[in-house]
Write an enzyme that holds these catalytic residues in place. Sequence first.
Site, PDB file in Angstrom:
ATOM      1  N   PRO A  15       0.825  -1.208   0.000  1.00  9.30           N
ATOM      2  CA  PRO A  15       0.000   0.000   0.000  1.00  9.30           C
ATOM      3  C   PRO A  15       0.859   1.259   0.000  1.00  9.30           C
ATOM      4  O   PRO A  15       1.920   1.289   0.620  1.00  9.30           O
ATOM      5  CB  PRO A  15      -0.770  -0.098   1.318  1.00  9.30           C
ATOM      6  CG  PRO A  15      -0.740  -1.529   1.685  1.00  9.30           C
ATOM      7  CD  PRO A  15       0.527  -2.084   1.139  1.00  9.30           C
ATOM      8  N   THR A  63       2.549   2.658  -2.404  1.00  4.61           N
ATOM      9  CA  THR A  63       3.756   2.711  -3.229  1.00  4.61           C
ATOM     10  C   THR A  63       3.517   3.454  -4.541  1.00  4.61           C
ATOM     11  O   THR A  63       4.434   3.584  -5.351  1.00  4.61           O
ATOM     12  CB  THR A  63       4.280   1.299  -3.539  1.00  4.61           C
ATOM     13  OG1 THR A  63       3.191   0.492  -3.954  1.00  4.61           O
ATOM     14  CG2 THR A  63       4.937   0.689  -2.325  1.00  4.61           C
ATOM     15  N   GLY A  64       2.290   3.893  -4.775  1.00  6.95           N
ATOM     16  CA  GLY A  64       2.038   4.711  -5.954  1.00  6.95           C
ATOM     17  C   GLY A  64       1.373   3.981  -7.106  1.00  6.95           C
ATOM     18  O   GLY A  64       1.469   4.415  -8.257  1.00  6.95           O
ATOM     19  N   LYS A  65       0.656   2.904  -6.823  1.00 10.27           N
ATOM     20  CA  LYS A  65      -0.008   2.161  -7.894  1.00 10.27           C
ATOM     21  C   LYS A  65      -1.123   2.992  -8.523  1.00 10.27           C
ATOM     22  O   LYS A  65      -1.224   3.089  -9.750  1.00 10.27           O
ATOM     23  CB  LYS A  65      -0.556   0.836  -7.352  1.00 10.27           C
ATOM     24  CG  LYS A  65       0.524  -0.076  -6.807  1.00 10.27           C
ATOM     25  CD  LYS A  65      -0.028  -1.378  -6.286  1.00 10.27           C
ATOM     26  CE  LYS A  65      -0.820  -1.226  -5.002  1.00 10.27           C
ATOM     27  NZ  LYS A  65      -0.026  -0.749  -3.858  1.00 10.27           N
ATOM     28  N   THR A  66      -1.943   3.576  -7.670  1.00 10.29           N
ATOM     29  CA  THR A  66      -3.012   4.426  -8.175  1.00 10.29           C
ATOM     30  C   THR A  66      -2.434   5.602  -8.946  1.00 10.29           C
ATOM     31  O   THR A  66      -2.905   5.949 -10.037  1.00 10.29           O
ATOM     32  CB  THR A  66      -3.864   4.954  -7.004  1.00 10.29           C
ATOM     33  OG1 THR A  66      -4.215   3.861  -6.159  1.00 10.29           O
ATOM     34  CG2 THR A  66      -5.103   5.649  -7.498  1.00 10.29           C
ATOM     35  N   HIS A  69      16.279  -0.086  29.809  1.00  8.15           N
ATOM     36  CA  HIS A  69      15.997  -1.007  28.714  1.00  8.15           C
ATOM     37  C   HIS A  69      16.538  -0.457  27.389  1.00  8.15           C
ATOM     38  O   HIS A  69      17.287  -1.122  26.677  1.00  8.15           O
ATOM     39  CB  HIS A  69      14.477  -1.236  28.637  1.00  8.15           C
ATOM     40  CG  HIS A  69      14.037  -2.163  27.548  1.00  8.15           C
ATOM     41  ND1 HIS A  69      13.588  -3.437  27.793  1.00  8.15           N
ATOM     42  CD2 HIS A  69      13.979  -2.012  26.205  1.00  8.15           C
ATOM     43  CE1 HIS A  69      13.268  -4.023  26.654  1.00  8.15           C
ATOM     44  NE2 HIS A  69      13.489  -3.176  25.662  1.00  8.15           N
ATOM     45  N   GLU A  70      16.193   0.789  27.101  1.00  6.83           N
ATOM     46  CA  GLU A  70      16.621   1.368  25.825  1.00  6.83           C
ATOM     47  C   GLU A  70      18.140   1.586  25.803  1.00  6.83           C
ATOM     48  O   GLU A  70      18.778   1.415  24.774  1.00  6.83           O
ATOM     49  CB  GLU A  70      15.891   2.688  25.559  1.00  6.83           C
ATOM     50  CG  GLU A  70      14.368   2.559  25.439  1.00  6.83           C
ATOM     51  CD  GLU A  70      13.911   1.575  24.369  1.00  6.83           C
ATOM     52  OE1 GLU A  70      14.643   1.366  23.379  1.00  6.83           O
ATOM     53  OE2 GLU A  70      12.818   0.990  24.544  1.00  6.83           O
ATOM     54  N   HIS A 115      19.738  -1.599  24.761  1.00  2.61           N
ATOM     55  CA  HIS A 115      19.720  -1.760  23.300  1.00  2.61           C
ATOM     56  C   HIS A 115      20.824  -0.930  22.664  1.00  2.61           C
ATOM     57  O   HIS A 115      21.573  -1.402  21.808  1.00  2.61           O
ATOM     58  CB  HIS A 115      18.384  -1.269  22.726  1.00  2.61           C
ATOM     59  CG  HIS A 115      17.232  -2.213  22.918  1.00  2.61           C
ATOM     60  ND1 HIS A 115      17.309  -3.556  22.642  1.00  2.61           N
ATOM     61  CD2 HIS A 115      15.951  -1.997  23.320  1.00  2.61           C
ATOM     62  CE1 HIS A 115      16.131  -4.124  22.890  1.00  2.61           C
ATOM     63  NE2 HIS A 115      15.290  -3.194  23.304  1.00  2.61           N
ATOM     64  N   ASP A 169      10.842  -7.738  21.723  1.00  7.81           N
ATOM     65  CA  ASP A 169      12.252  -8.005  21.428  1.00  7.81           C
ATOM     66  C   ASP A 169      12.513  -9.504  21.377  1.00  7.81           C
ATOM     67  O   ASP A 169      13.213  -9.997  20.496  1.00  7.81           O
ATOM     68  CB  ASP A 169      13.143  -7.412  22.528  1.00  7.81           C
ATOM     69  CG  ASP A 169      13.014  -5.898  22.614  1.00  7.81           C
ATOM     70  OD1 ASP A 169      12.640  -5.291  21.595  1.00  7.81           O
ATOM     71  OD2 ASP A 169      13.292  -5.355  23.691  1.00  7.81           O
TER      72      ASP A 169
HETATM   73  P1  ADP Z   1      -1.237   2.842  -3.785  1.00  2.00           P
HETATM   74  O1  ADP Z   1      -2.265   2.949  -4.838  1.00  2.00           O
HETATM   75  O2  ADP Z   1      -0.045   2.032  -4.200  1.00  2.00           O
HETATM   76  O3  ADP Z   1      -1.749   2.398  -2.455  1.00  2.00           O
HETATM   77  P2  ADP Z   1      -1.164   5.657  -4.057  1.00  2.00           P
HETATM   78  O4  ADP Z   1      -0.886   5.801  -5.488  1.00  2.00           O
HETATM   79  O5  ADP Z   1      -2.583   5.808  -3.661  1.00  2.00           O
HETATM   80  O6  ADP Z   1      -0.628   4.286  -3.513  1.00  2.00           O
HETATM   81  O7  ADP Z   1      -0.258   6.670  -3.248  1.00  2.00           O
HETATM   82  C1  ADP Z   1      -0.803   7.635  -2.388  1.00  2.00           C
HETATM   83  C2  ADP Z   1      -0.043   8.930  -2.470  1.00  2.00           C
HETATM   84  O8  ADP Z   1       1.295   8.771  -2.041  1.00  2.00           O
HETATM   85  C3  ADP Z   1       0.058   9.455  -3.876  1.00  2.00           C
HETATM   86  O9  ADP Z   1      -1.048  10.201  -4.211  1.00  2.00           O
HETATM   87  C4  ADP Z   1       1.327  10.279  -3.811  1.00  2.00           C
HETATM   88  O10 ADP Z   1       1.080  11.534  -3.264  1.00  2.00           O
HETATM   89  C5  ADP Z   1       2.190   9.504  -2.843  1.00  2.00           C
HETATM   90  N1  ADP Z   1       3.065   8.574  -3.555  1.00  2.00           N
HETATM   91  C6  ADP Z   1       3.051   7.228  -3.447  1.00  2.00           C
HETATM   92  N2  ADP Z   1       3.990   6.676  -4.219  1.00  2.00           N
HETATM   93  C7  ADP Z   1       4.610   7.673  -4.853  1.00  2.00           C
HETATM   94  C8  ADP Z   1       5.676   7.731  -5.800  1.00  2.00           C
HETATM   95  N3  ADP Z   1       6.260   6.630  -6.249  1.00  2.00           N
HETATM   96  N4  ADP Z   1       6.041   8.948  -6.235  1.00  2.00           N
HETATM   97  C9  ADP Z   1       5.448  10.057  -5.788  1.00  2.00           C
HETATM   98  N5  ADP Z   1       4.455  10.074  -4.903  1.00  2.00           N
HETATM   99  C10 ADP Z   1       4.025   8.893  -4.426  1.00  2.00           C
HETATM  100 ZN    ZN Z   2      13.250  -3.368  23.605  1.00  6.34          ZN
END
Ligand code: ADP
Ligand code: ZN
Length: 657
Positions: free
Chosen positions: A217, A219-222, A438-439, A442, A515
């Site tokens: 999710p 990553t910019g598929k849409t 603890h921290e 680490h 951990d």
């Molecule tokens: P997905 O469809 O993979 O879940 P989105 O395309 O909806 O992700 O990404 C949401 C927003 O995050 C986009 O509108 C953009 O603003 C930003 N974003 C995500 N990936 C990119 C990318 N590769 N380059 C630039 N902006 C990105």
């Molecule tokens: Zn810890």
Amino acid sequence: MSKQNSNDDKNNNFFNKNPLITFAIFSIVIIMLFKGLVGDGSAFNANNGTSTSRSKQVSYSEFKGLIESKSLSKVEIGQSYIKAKSADGMIYTTRLIPGDVNLVSLLDSKGIDYSGFSETNWFTEMFGWLFPFLLIIGIWMFFAGRMQKSMGGGILGMGNSKKMINSEKPDTKFDDVAGVEEAKEEVQEIVDFLKYPARYVEIGAKIPKGVLLVGSPGTGKTLLAKAVAGEADVPFFSVNGSSFIEMFVGVGAARVRDLFEQAKKDAPSIIFIDEIDAIGKSRAAGGMMGGNDEREQTLNQLLAEMDGFGTDTPVIILAATNRPEVLDAALLRPGRFDRQVLVDKPDFEGRVKILKVHMKSVKMDDDVEIDEIARLTAGLAGADLANIINEAALLAGRKSQKTVKQSDLFESVERAIAGLAKKSRRINPKEKKIVAYHESGHALLAETTDGAKKVSKVSIVPRGLAALGYTLNKPEEDRFMMQRFEMWAEVDVLLGGRAAEEVFIGEISTGAGNDLERSTDIIKSMVQTYGMTDVAGLMVLEKSRQSFIGGGQQATREYSDKMAEEMDNFIKSSLEEHYGSVIKRLEEYKGAIENMVELLYEKENITGDEVREIIVNFEKENNLKSKVIESVNEIKEELKEDAKMVKKDVKDEDQTS
Ligand code: ADP
Ligand code: ZN
């Protein structure tokens, strides 16, 4: 809103808007109508219409008197009342006294014809059953209607699913999508085809109909799909897979039909189906719920539509998923989604590019070093990065700054990584002490263990709901592989938290739960997956999962009980062994830990540099040979040398294998 909507508003009268009220009024009218018309099951009802004026309610004693005087010709006994007809056609009714066992013998003795009757009839009885059901359906429809309305549809929107389909002509361009160069190259061809379909059709080239965009999710598929439409300057029809799955069987299929109809009408065009797994989940895998008819129908309709037009129709279907492994095989056959494009999480360079894209629209201070932000955000997706910049801009705005400073970005990154800061949440002093040790544990292990990731920050400010404190490690480069000693180093660092609690507090807490889980997993994967131990040697006990996490496929165990036992023993004993050496290290560096804790108490957050300074000073004071492998400056140097190192690394690898 569209024209269609305003048309609908005109037709919307009161009843359309209030289906429940309509329904209730309707039901009540029907019931009253039939109750009046049909009456009860008595035979006297035949002349009800004409002789209502000739009926009389009498008391039970009067009724008995009528029997005695023999003036009755016929008596009907119901469950609660009696009807009697006199010789002159008069009908008497009276309430039945249930205890009167002598009534029947009295009637017998007087020779009056009597019979029983049911006070209800089939219709009212049936309605009595049906009404609650109808009411429930009515309420359900009411809420379904509201839900649909809030999503843009109307009640019973089976026919007008066109409303759900919105098309736009996006002005998103490939330049807006950064860090996914390969994916862009792969979809370039589609842009060409949509722009100049004739060229391809004439030659007879087969253009893919469906392309699956695969990636986590955000990553910019849409965005990429939109950019394809934007570059080609064609309409973009976008739907979400889950919106097809409605409560009414058949609606989804109708929507698919409408969607394709419109897209073909507007061709060349792009159809984008987000979260296609909602419809396209494997039919075999989804059998738990006894099958989902609606989804299956929708899926079949989608397949039929995709098969229904030739490759010469310039409509391209792009679909997004992060779980391609759950998709029904039928979807992936040739002529359907037979091409997959990976839209991966960005690497360092990709992150720099994405940050730059989003910084364009925000005023950045000169002190901003994009590289540094990109380094700190390994593993985050484009959407996270966009969010970080926006958050930083909001922070800067709140502080009435003219520009976004590096410190704003840092704060924003921390929030993104560790969840929102909950400064308001106070931890009690006892907890604070535990968390500080603890921290620090680490952090000390991270700095003094060969192969461990360096510390960038230690904090005892609670963040989010789960983490009371945290230690951020600086990934110096994107890690696509780890060497064995680095994995063991990570185990040591993870154990450092619990060990510090034991050494310095003298009691252990639940704080180390996560951990321990992670360190166990690391050792397990060394045995099972990476062939790094003697337990299973090079034998792989568990196939590495699909790289798209979340598939959740249950791996079947393919090894003996003895092997399982040996693995368990190995994990347990190596945890013990490493825990022992971690304890030793902490005891050796007791003073350094105390200094770190002191500083943490004072500042709540300390930087990696401060941690290293404390440790190095302690080592000098105690004439210890320094275990802090690189000095601060060396790390900075190393970052600059990164580019050169890459080539050298590759060479080294070749030689050592
Ligand atoms: P997905 O469809 O993979 O879940 P989105 O395309 O909806 O992700 O990404 C949401 C927003 O995050 C986009 O509108 C953009 O603003 C930003 N974003 C995500 N990936 C990119 C990318 N590769 N380059 C630039 N902006 C990105
Ligand atoms: Zn810890």
